[in-house]
Design a protein around this motif. Structure first.
Motif, PDB file in Angstrom:
ATOM      1  N   ASN A   1      -2.010  -1.594  -5.617  1.00 36.48           N
ATOM      2  CA  ASN A   1      -3.197  -1.436  -4.782  1.00 36.48           C
ATOM      3  C   ASN A   1      -3.266   0.025  -4.337  1.00 36.48           C
ATOM      4  N   MET A   2      -4.079   0.820  -5.041  1.00 37.86           N
ATOM      5  CA  MET A   2      -4.107   2.262  -4.826  1.00 37.86           C
ATOM      6  C   MET A   2      -5.543   2.756  -4.660  1.00 37.86           C
ATOM      7  N   GLY A   3      -5.704   3.793  -3.846  1.00 30.34           N
ATOM      8  CA  GLY A   3      -6.996   4.438  -3.700  1.00 30.34           C
ATOM      9  C   GLY A   3      -7.201   5.504  -4.762  1.00 30.34           C
TER      10      GLY A   3
ATOM     11  N   ARG B   1      -9.134   1.508  -1.813  1.00 29.20           N
ATOM     12  CA  ARG B   1      -8.004   0.847  -2.470  1.00 29.20           C
ATOM     13  C   ARG B   1      -8.416  -0.415  -3.204  1.00 29.20           C
TER      14      ARG B   1
ATOM     15  N   VAL C   1       0.872  -1.174   0.000  1.00 31.12           N
ATOM     16  CA  VAL C   1       0.000   0.000   0.000  1.00 31.12           C
ATOM     17  C   VAL C   1       0.907   1.221   0.000  1.00 31.12           C
ATOM     18  N   SER C   2       0.319   2.405  -0.070  1.00 31.86           N
ATOM     19  CA  SER C   2       1.092   3.648  -0.113  1.00 31.86           C
ATOM     20  C   SER C   2       1.995   3.785   1.106  1.00 31.86           C
TER      21      SER C   2
ATOM     22  N   THR D   1      -7.957   5.462   1.847  1.00 36.01           N
ATOM     23  CA  THR D   1      -7.569   4.071   2.110  1.00 36.01           C
ATOM     24  C   THR D   1      -8.758   3.121   1.996  1.00 36.01           C
TER      25      THR D   1
END
Length: 286
Positions: free
Chosen positions: A116-118, A140, A73-74, A137
């Motif tokens: 995997n991004m929002g 995502r 994730v970020s 979040t």
């Protein structure tokens, strides 16, 4: 020559290099003066990723391509192991030339993220009653991001060089590793000190203008948080930064640098700043 490198690497050691604005240990310190603005530099929290680079060099040009693991994730320290369908793919063409008897390089970079991004828009579409609205979040899923960088370095004399970078990405999803920026333009110079009897000293002066996409502006105006910005309100203006440094060579091992940054509209907010940042830096290697 053909060079193949694989392992735990920094993508920036291979891509978006520039002789006059790249190394924060002895040149500019601002991320988007020595970096490339909207290029979402793939990394963990200290700048590394696992991956590989193939670099093919000829006398007047080079072409390199790479693949790196993305964070799960970020801004995370664990990596998404869905290889090869997720990760960052990069390709860069480097053209070497001479102008007015001095060497120059033009680098053209394209990059592509699958991770995997929002989504900024999806976060704004959440119910207003959602916890921490708009919480990116919660949106995502596996998405795509991409962008381009044009990167120029040009020697004027053996003591003076110019640099410039322009970058763009669509700005629809959250940043994975770098900083919130969807477009940027930088310009500056580095001068060596032979003319005042200090041939190993350097002066650098540079600036950058950077902006956000419409989707990102709306998200941060609604109170959204990102990797580095977000404060519950946003009176949007492009961020503008000027930086200057003097690197004083103490001996063959060490350099002492004084650095100053002036930031207008920090974090793209006209209600903040301007801000002055003073820094000192001592770098030794032996």
């Amino acid at each position: 020559r053909l060079t193949i490198t694989a392992g735990k690497l920094s993508a920036g050691d291979f891509f978006v290099l520039n002789a006059y604005a790249f190394d924060p240990r002895g040149q500019f310190m601002n991320w988007n003066v020595y970096g490339s603005g909207s290029y979402d530099w793939v990394m963990d929290k200290v700048g590394w990723s696992w991956g590989g680079v193939v670099d093919f060099n000829q006398r007047d040009w080079a072409f390199r391509a790479g693949y790196f693991l993305q964070g799960g994730v970020s801004n995370s320290n664990y990596f998404d192991m869905h290889i090869p369908e997720r990760g960052q793919y990069l390709a860069e063409l480097e053209l070497r030339y001479a102008a007015f008897g001095q060497g120059g390089k033009l680098r053209l970079l394209g990059w592509f993220n699958r991770a995997n991004m929002g989504s900024y828009s999806d976060a704004l579409a959440l119910p207003l009653s959602s916890a921490n609205y708009p919480d990116i979040t919660l949106t995502r899923e596996v998405r795509t991001n991409y962008g381009f960088v044009v990167n120029l370095e040009q020697a004027i004399t053996d003591q003076i060089g110019l640099f410039s970078r322009a970058s763009w990405s669509p700005g629809k999803v959250e940043i994975m590793g770098w900083t919130e920026c969807d477009s940027s333009f930088s310009l500056g110079t580095q001068i060596k000190g032979a003319s005042w009897g200090r041939p190993d000293d350097r002066i650098g002066v540079g600036g950058v203008i950077e902006g956000l996409s419409e989707e990102a502006r709306a998200y941060f105006a609604a109170g959204g948080l990102g990797v580095l910005i977000g404060d519950g309100r946003l009176n949007y203006r492009p961020e503008q930064i000027v930086e200057a440094y003097y690197a004083y060579k103490l001996d063959k091992w060490s350099t002492l640098t004084a650095d100053y940054q002036y930031i207008v509209n920090p974090a793209y907010n006209a209600d903040r700043g301007p801000v002055s940042i003073f820094a000192g830096r001592w770098h030794s290697e032996f």
